[in-house]
Design a protein around this motif. Structure first.
Motif, PDB file in Angstrom:
ATOM      1  N   ALA A  33      61.498 -19.331 -11.237  1.00 49.89           N
ATOM      2  CA  ALA A  33      62.691 -18.692 -11.164  1.00 49.89           C
ATOM      3  C   ALA A  33      63.791 -19.577 -10.626  1.00 49.89           C
ATOM      4  CB  ALA A  33      62.645 -17.210 -10.722  1.00 49.89           C
ATOM      5  N   GLY A  34      65.123 -19.678 -10.987  1.00 49.21           N
ATOM      6  CA  GLY A  34      66.037 -20.599 -10.306  1.00 49.21           C
ATOM      7  C   GLY A  34      66.170 -20.368  -8.809  1.00 49.21           C
ATOM      8  N   THR A 173      47.052 -14.912 -11.252  1.00 49.10           N
ATOM      9  CA  THR A 173      48.218 -14.689 -10.597  1.00 49.10           C
ATOM     10  C   THR A 173      49.466 -15.382 -11.108  1.00 49.10           C
ATOM     11  OG1 THR A 173      46.754 -14.555  -8.659  1.00 49.10           O
ATOM     12  CG2 THR A 173      49.421 -14.763  -8.514  1.00 49.10           C
ATOM     13  N   ALA A 174      50.555 -14.819 -11.438  1.00 52.99           N
ATOM     14  CA  ALA A 174      51.849 -15.479 -11.591  1.00 52.99           C
ATOM     15  C   ALA A 174      52.661 -15.978 -10.374  1.00 52.99           C
ATOM     16  CB  ALA A 174      52.593 -14.594 -12.316  1.00 52.99           C
ATOM     17  N   VAL A 175      53.023 -16.921 -10.267  1.00 48.35           N
ATOM     18  CA  VAL A 175      53.832 -17.394  -9.240  1.00 48.35           C
ATOM     19  C   VAL A 175      55.082 -18.112  -9.770  1.00 48.35           C
ATOM     20  CG1 VAL A 175      53.804 -19.341  -7.356  1.00 48.35           C
ATOM     21  CG2 VAL A 175      51.761 -18.174  -8.056  1.00 48.35           C
ATOM     22  N   GLU A 176      56.115 -17.598  -8.636  1.00 47.79           N
ATOM     23  CA  GLU A 176      57.493 -17.869  -9.216  1.00 47.79           C
ATOM     24  C   GLU A 176      58.325 -18.400  -7.819  1.00 47.79           C
ATOM     25  OE1 GLU A 176      60.079 -14.855 -10.829  1.00 47.79           O
ATOM     26  OE2 GLU A 176      58.778 -13.387  -9.705  1.00 47.79           O
ATOM     27  N   VAL A 177      59.152 -19.275  -8.191  1.00 46.07           N
ATOM     28  CA  VAL A 177      60.179 -19.516  -6.883  1.00 46.07           C
ATOM     29  C   VAL A 177      61.317 -18.459  -7.080  1.00 46.07           C
ATOM     30  CG1 VAL A 177      61.634 -21.195  -6.114  1.00 46.07           C
ATOM     31  CG2 VAL A 177      59.814 -22.009  -7.264  1.00 46.07           C
ATOM     32  N   ASP A 178      61.207 -17.539  -5.884  1.00 42.83           N
ATOM     33  CA  ASP A 178      61.967 -16.353  -5.957  1.00 42.83           C
ATOM     34  C   ASP A 178      63.173 -16.785  -4.947  1.00 42.83           C
ATOM     35  OD1 ASP A 178      62.810 -13.806  -6.627  1.00 42.83           O
ATOM     36  OD2 ASP A 178      61.777 -12.838  -5.247  1.00 42.83           O
ATOM     37  N   LYS A 192      56.864 -16.412  -4.816  1.00 42.91           N
ATOM     38  CA  LYS A 192      56.165 -15.079  -4.881  1.00 42.91           C
ATOM     39  C   LYS A 192      55.084 -15.090  -5.932  1.00 42.91           C
ATOM     40  CE  LYS A 192      57.896 -10.432  -6.676  1.00 42.91           C
ATOM     41  NZ  LYS A 192      58.843  -9.924  -7.171  1.00 42.91           N
ATOM     42  N   LEU A 193      53.941 -14.591  -5.347  1.00 42.22           N
ATOM     43  CA  LEU A 193      52.588 -14.573  -5.988  1.00 42.22           C
ATOM     44  C   LEU A 193      52.540 -12.762  -6.451  1.00 42.22           C
ATOM     45  CD1 LEU A 193      52.427 -16.739  -4.052  1.00 42.22           C
ATOM     46  CD2 LEU A 193      50.058 -16.481  -4.177  1.00 42.22           C
ATOM     47  N   THR A 194      52.271 -12.756  -7.606  1.00 41.03           N
ATOM     48  CA  THR A 194      52.097 -11.275  -8.296  1.00 41.03           C
ATOM     49  C   THR A 194      50.703 -11.303  -8.826  1.00 41.03           C
ATOM     50  OG1 THR A 194      54.519 -11.030  -8.454  1.00 41.03           O
ATOM     51  CG2 THR A 194      53.173  -9.301  -9.599  1.00 41.03           C
ATOM     52  N   PRO A 195      49.977 -10.344  -8.636  1.00 43.47           N
ATOM     53  CA  PRO A 195      48.643 -10.100  -9.262  1.00 43.47           C
ATOM     54  C   PRO A 195      48.820  -9.465 -10.845  1.00 43.47           C
ATOM     55  CG  PRO A 195      48.833  -8.580  -7.627  1.00 43.47           C
ATOM     56  CD  PRO A 195      49.987  -9.298  -7.566  1.00 43.47           C
ATOM     57  N   ARG A 196      47.862  -9.985 -11.389  1.00 42.57           N
ATOM     58  CA  ARG A 196      48.070  -9.422 -12.878  1.00 42.57           C
ATOM     59  C   ARG A 196      46.730  -8.151 -13.085  1.00 42.57           C
ATOM     60  NH1 ARG A 196      51.049 -12.744 -16.208  1.00 42.57           N
ATOM     61  NH2 ARG A 196      51.106 -14.851 -15.504  1.00 42.57           N
ATOM     62  N   ASP A 197      45.845  -8.427 -12.138  1.00 38.19           N
ATOM     63  CA  ASP A 197      44.987  -7.254 -12.165  1.00 38.19           C
ATOM     64  C   ASP A 197      45.392  -5.900 -11.614  1.00 38.19           C
ATOM     65  OD1 ASP A 197      42.484  -5.881 -12.033  1.00 38.19           O
ATOM     66  OD2 ASP A 197      41.413  -7.653 -12.102  1.00 38.19           O
TER      67      ASP A 197
END
Length: 364
Positions: A33-34, A173-178, A192-197
């Motif tokens: 992310a920006g 896991t999805a990781v983005e620059v937040d 930011k790390l967000t679990p998919r499970d």
């Protein structure tokens, strides 16, 4: 005595804060992310930030860290003092930390009227409680070098907590620059790390990475649906300078009770000694739904310990294919005790029960 029990306490006590941190170690699918232009930092992708952290040189530093645990555990005895290492599982605590680039480290957990110190100077590690005036001297194994983990409470150290969060990488896991922000007066990128499970109780994990040094300055773990961190540890002040050598010198005060102790040759994954009378903890599963299996849990002994007994009092009786046991559930943790084994994870209760059932069937 707080410092001696840090090394010798039953497995369950340290499973709670360790899993709160370790459970964020999931796999990573890189997205981006920006960055927040208002922070005046050049844009970076998640992949770039992860590479920066992985390749960053060792940095000497000192500073103040505040650790806060809102795991949903009951209030523990002596919590007001705030300097028992066991007390890190609940409430807010302040620590002074010093790290050198020469394998030396010091963590001082400070309260209103007491202090607990963990000091590493070469092969010598001291744990001292001012409240009891008792000290434990630990001799690191022969051959230990600068890379040998220091037996300190990793839940306090943002860098150690971040390493646990990024240790295992797979597509879970999805990781983005937040965006960006400020921690301890330093400009940081926020990962930011967000679990998919969906079986994980973790909603997200945020890592604040110093823009200049790539040192993690704060880690926040949010339970699913939570609006405030269930666990966080971060610097409120930090200086990137080599601490004075005198900081790492420790001599027990006059009249202190001193206990000598040696660590095993191969420390367990959470950098503490394995449970007395038990085996090194193992892990069932991977990523966000991994479950730590801790053997040699002495429930009778736990019942005699004020801290552990308070936690046991919050459990409920359960039964299943694994037999009967005691289950503790919080917004971020599930702990199942069956016999002398504890199953701990930041997962739905069904996951720890499944782990116990599998262990039971395989032992027949």
């Amino acid at each position: 005595m707080p410092n001696a029990s840090f090394l010798r306490s039953p497995a369950l006590r340290w499973a709670v804060p360790a899993v709160a941190v370790a459970a964020v170690a999931g796999g990573v699918v890189l997205t981006s992310a920006g960055a927040d232009a208002a922070a005046q930092l050049p844009p970076k992708t998640a992949a770039q930030l992860l590479a920066d952290v992985a390749s960053a040189p060792e940095h000497a530093l000192s500073g103040t860290v505040v650790e806060t645990a809102r795991l949903g555990l009951p209030e523990l005895p002596g919590q007001a003092a705030g300097t028992s290492l066991q007390s890190l599982v609940t409430g807010s605590h302040t620590a002074r930390v010093w790290y050198g680039t020469d394998g030396k480290a010091r963590v001082s957990l400070v309260g209103d009227l007491a202090e607990t110190d963990v000091v590493r100077n070469g092969h010598d590690v001291w744990l001292w409680s001012s409240q009891t005036n008792e000290a434990t001297h630990v001799q690191l194994p022969a051959g230990a070098d600068r890379a040998t983990p220091t037996p300190t409470p990793g839940a306090v150290d943002p860098a150690t907590a971040a390493q646990k969060a990024l240790a295992a990488i797979d597509p879970s896991t999805a990781v983005e620059v937040d965006g960006t922000g400020h921690v301890a007066g330093q400009e940081v990128y926020e990962l930011k790390l967000t679990p998919r499970d969906s079986r994980s109780l973790v909603g997200s994990v945020r890592l604040a990475i110093d823009a200049d040094t790539s040192v993690p300055l704060r880690v926040q773990v949010f339970a699913k649906g939570g609006t405030e961190p269930a666990f966080e540890t971060g610097f409120t002040a930090v200086q990137f300078e080599q601490p004075d050598a005198s900081v790492f010198s420790f001599t027990p005060p006059a009249g202190a009770k001193v206990t000598q102790q040696a660590l095993p040759t191969a420390p367990s994954r959470d950098h503490a000694a394995p449970p007395a009378g038990g085996d090194t903890p193992t892990v069932v599963g991977k990523g966000w739904t991994s479950v730590a299996v801790l053997h040699g849990v002495d429930v009778a002994a736990l019942g005699k310990d004020e801290t552990a007994n308070a936690i046991l009092g919050a459990t409920s009786s359960v039964s299943g294919p694994y037999g009967s046991g005691r289950l503790l559930t919080t917004p971020l943790l599930s702990v199942l005790i069956v016999g002398d084994t504890a199953y701990v994870g930041a997962v739905d209760p069904a996951v720890v029960e499944q782990a116990a059932a599998s262990a039971s069937s395989s032992s027949r």
